[in-house]
Design a protein around this motif. Sequence first.
Motif, PDB file in Angstrom:
ATOM      1  N   ILE A 406      45.106  33.413  91.570  1.00 26.05           N
ATOM      2  CA  ILE A 406      45.057  32.713  90.280  1.00 26.05           C
ATOM      3  C   ILE A 406      46.480  32.415  89.814  1.00 26.05           C
ATOM      4  O   ILE A 406      47.340  33.305  89.775  1.00 26.05           O
ATOM      5  N   GLU A 419      40.176  36.075  85.569  1.00 23.25           N
ATOM      6  CA  GLU A 419      39.858  36.838  86.777  1.00 23.25           C
ATOM      7  C   GLU A 419      38.504  37.531  86.635  1.00 23.25           C
ATOM      8  O   GLU A 419      37.665  37.485  87.552  1.00 23.25           O
ATOM      9  N   LYS A 421      35.995  36.783  84.639  1.00 20.27           N
ATOM     10  CA  LYS A 421      34.906  35.805  84.607  1.00 20.27           C
ATOM     11  C   LYS A 421      34.556  35.308  86.006  1.00 20.27           C
ATOM     12  O   LYS A 421      33.381  35.190  86.361  1.00 20.27           O
ATOM     13  N   ILE A 422      35.576  35.009  86.796  1.00 21.98           N
ATOM     14  CA  ILE A 422      35.343  34.468  88.146  1.00 21.98           C
ATOM     15  C   ILE A 422      34.685  35.511  89.044  1.00 21.98           C
ATOM     16  O   ILE A 422      33.721  35.226  89.751  1.00 21.98           O
ATOM     17  N   GLU A 423      35.186  36.751  89.035  1.00 18.25           N
ATOM     18  CA  GLU A 423      34.625  37.792  89.912  1.00 18.25           C
ATOM     19  C   GLU A 423      33.208  38.172  89.478  1.00 18.25           C
ATOM     20  O   GLU A 423      32.394  38.599  90.300  1.00 18.25           O
ATOM     21  N   GLN A 425      31.035  35.998  88.162  1.00 15.80           N
ATOM     22  CA  GLN A 425      30.176  34.872  88.516  1.00 15.80           C
ATOM     23  C   GLN A 425      30.087  34.655  90.031  1.00 15.80           C
ATOM     24  O   GLN A 425      29.058  34.203  90.527  1.00 15.80           O
ATOM     25  N   TYR A 426      31.159  35.007  90.766  1.00 17.50           N
ATOM     26  CA  TYR A 426      31.234  34.703  92.206  1.00 17.50           C
ATOM     27  C   TYR A 426      31.514  35.988  92.994  1.00 17.50           C
ATOM     28  O   TYR A 426      32.651  36.439  93.080  1.00 17.50           O
ATOM     29  N   ILE A 453      43.416  29.115  92.708  1.00 21.12           N
ATOM     30  CA  ILE A 453      42.752  28.640  91.488  1.00 21.12           C
ATOM     31  C   ILE A 453      43.834  28.541  90.419  1.00 21.12           C
ATOM     32  O   ILE A 453      44.455  29.557  90.067  1.00 21.12           O
ATOM     33  N   PHE A 472      37.388  28.392  81.345  1.00 19.70           N
ATOM     34  CA  PHE A 472      36.367  28.448  82.404  1.00 19.70           C
ATOM     35  C   PHE A 472      35.006  27.989  81.870  1.00 19.70           C
ATOM     36  O   PHE A 472      34.056  28.764  81.753  1.00 19.70           O
ATOM     37  N   LYS A 477      32.933  25.808  86.192  1.00 20.95           N
ATOM     38  CA  LYS A 477      32.120  26.598  87.127  1.00 20.95           C
ATOM     39  C   LYS A 477      31.545  25.709  88.220  1.00 20.95           C
ATOM     40  O   LYS A 477      31.562  26.059  89.408  1.00 20.95           O
ATOM     41  N   LEU A 480      34.374  24.682  90.587  1.00 18.61           N
ATOM     42  CA  LEU A 480      34.801  25.766  91.474  1.00 18.61           C
ATOM     43  C   LEU A 480      33.750  26.017  92.569  1.00 18.61           C
ATOM     44  O   LEU A 480      34.096  26.257  93.737  1.00 18.61           O
ATOM     45  N   SER A 481      32.464  25.952  92.203  1.00 20.82           N
ATOM     46  CA  SER A 481      31.394  26.172  93.186  1.00 20.82           C
ATOM     47  C   SER A 481      31.467  25.129  94.293  1.00 20.82           C
ATOM     48  O   SER A 481      31.361  25.452  95.489  1.00 20.82           O
TER      49      SER A 481
END
Length: 640
Positions: A406, A419, A421-423, A425-426, A453, A472, A477, A480-481
């Motif tokens: 990031i 960080e 939020k991303i971890e 969600q993914y 990112i 974000f 989202k 990024l997906s």
Amino acid sequence: MNNRQKELLRILLLQVEGVLQIKELSEKLDCAEKTVRNDLDKIEEFLLNYDSGSLIRKPGLGISIQIDKGERSKILQSLFSNEPKTNEERLIEIAYQLLTSNKPITLQHLSHQYYVPKATIKKDIETIAKWLGRFDLELVSKQRLGNVVQGTELQKRNALAHLSGIIPFTSSEKNVVLDLFLPYEIMTVKNGLEMMQRKFSIAFGEGALDSLVVHALIMIKRIRQREPIYVQAAEKEQAQERIEFQYATWFFEQLESVFSLAFPEEEKVYFTWHLISSKRMGTERDYTVTNEDEVTSIVDTLVAKISKLTLYQFDADGLLKNGLIFHLHSVINRVKFGFPITNPLLSNIKKMYPYMFNMVILAFEEIKKMYRLEIPEDEVAYIVLHFQASIERMENRKESKVKALIVCHMGIGMSRLLEAKIEQQYKNIEIVACIGKSDISSYLSVHQIDFIISTVPLESEGKENVIISPLFSQEDKKKLSQFVNMIEQKGPKEADYQLFSTFMLEELVCFCVQKDHRYEIVEMLATLLYKKGYVTKEFIHSAVNRERKSSTAIGGGIAIPHGNPQLIHKSAIAIALLKEPLEWENERVSIVFMLAISKEHQIDIRKVIGKIASLSENPLLIEELSRTKDYQTFLQLLEK
């Protein structure tokens, strides 16, 4: 038909070649020639029920039956066998007779016993002779006497215990060896072993217990036949000091009265070896490993060598080491006492895990020199499963995550929130760090990542990147997906093609190759690599020896021979496209990839073997590849 007519039919059916005269038939049947002629009329009428069957009468010459092989065997079995035998049952029973008979057995005797032509029995004998070679036994044909098995009593007993191995695809649900013994014998031995386990608080796995039953029954059979096992005095003393000798002694005391047998000390020692070599249930803590220091040393060496070869951190997996110590204890004793096993999963393991199988084989080649211990490939295949399980544990821990960096201009607080939020969600993304734009170059110089990112536009940093907002949003989202999907789909395909082209050269691809034996193919490709300067001369001998140790066929018409990585100057792959499929032990091979990839490229070799293994699952592509006659077409097909 009456019994005389059935016997006449049997005689004629077994006479596959040539003719029999009326006079000769009357003597065999002990009746008048006129009676034989009348009986022939009855047989001629019977044969009308079979499309291919007819009675041939040649005046002045003799009588014969003309019929195809299948119907000939069908008539013989249906008329004369109280319990018709399948081909597999007949093969196993003949092998059993040969192994337990003190006298030679003739083809004629077996032909009469199973009501099949001598030619069929001759083929059975050839199959059995080849199988006996696995136990260093020789089937000798003595003129006018018959066939007899030559070898030691230990070798014969080992063969008897593995009779099912004659038939490659025998159902695992049926133990064909047990079928050769009487029900009360089987039950007595099983009960004795179960009582022994309860008395001494030990427990053998189901497979190990079945094996002990078989070995005990064979031992009883051979004692009755006065065929003793030979044990040296020093070996007897060592065995008598083991706790397992007490188990064996108690066990045989339970059997003596039932079987009316006295069990010699040598037989108790022999069964003690089997108890030592059998795998028990539980963990290694449940009982003492007598040769623990040696086993631990071998396991440490094995794990270290395979870690170095594959670049996997196996030495950090305590579960792997404990499992190997427990498993190798039995393996080493089986090798020491001369109790080979057959692994029904061998072929499948070689096809499913070709890379790991070859790495374990290579590691044991070095261990053989250090410890004077040679592990057969049937045992190696089971050990491969330990390492493969370790890999899967490691991969599961990693969860196949892609590594992302990031880059955020909003400070550490906003970076950490992004960080989290991303971890959340993914699950497949691992954030390795959160840094500022000015720190990118220094970070990338010492760390490996898959993509960046960023919350700000970036100049080219040599890495794929996606720009999102620090907050974000839903749009971020989605963005990024799509980006992650593109990375996962794009990377491997490009890498796979580039990897193959890195190691393949036109000068190392041979078309329309025709050889008589797989060793010739291996030697040819290894010699080509040597002459082109990719490997040392010793690599040739190393590659052929590796092939002798274990077939490198992985199914689907492909073989992947290779030699010692330490003998490679420069990584390369030599390829032979065979004019006709060649017998490669138990496979038929059309394409041979000779792998000469050095230790520095071990990550690449995993990918290469994986790519080749995927080719083996596409028979149409293999067929197309094998028919190519020029390098560019071959490359284009591989790329496709």
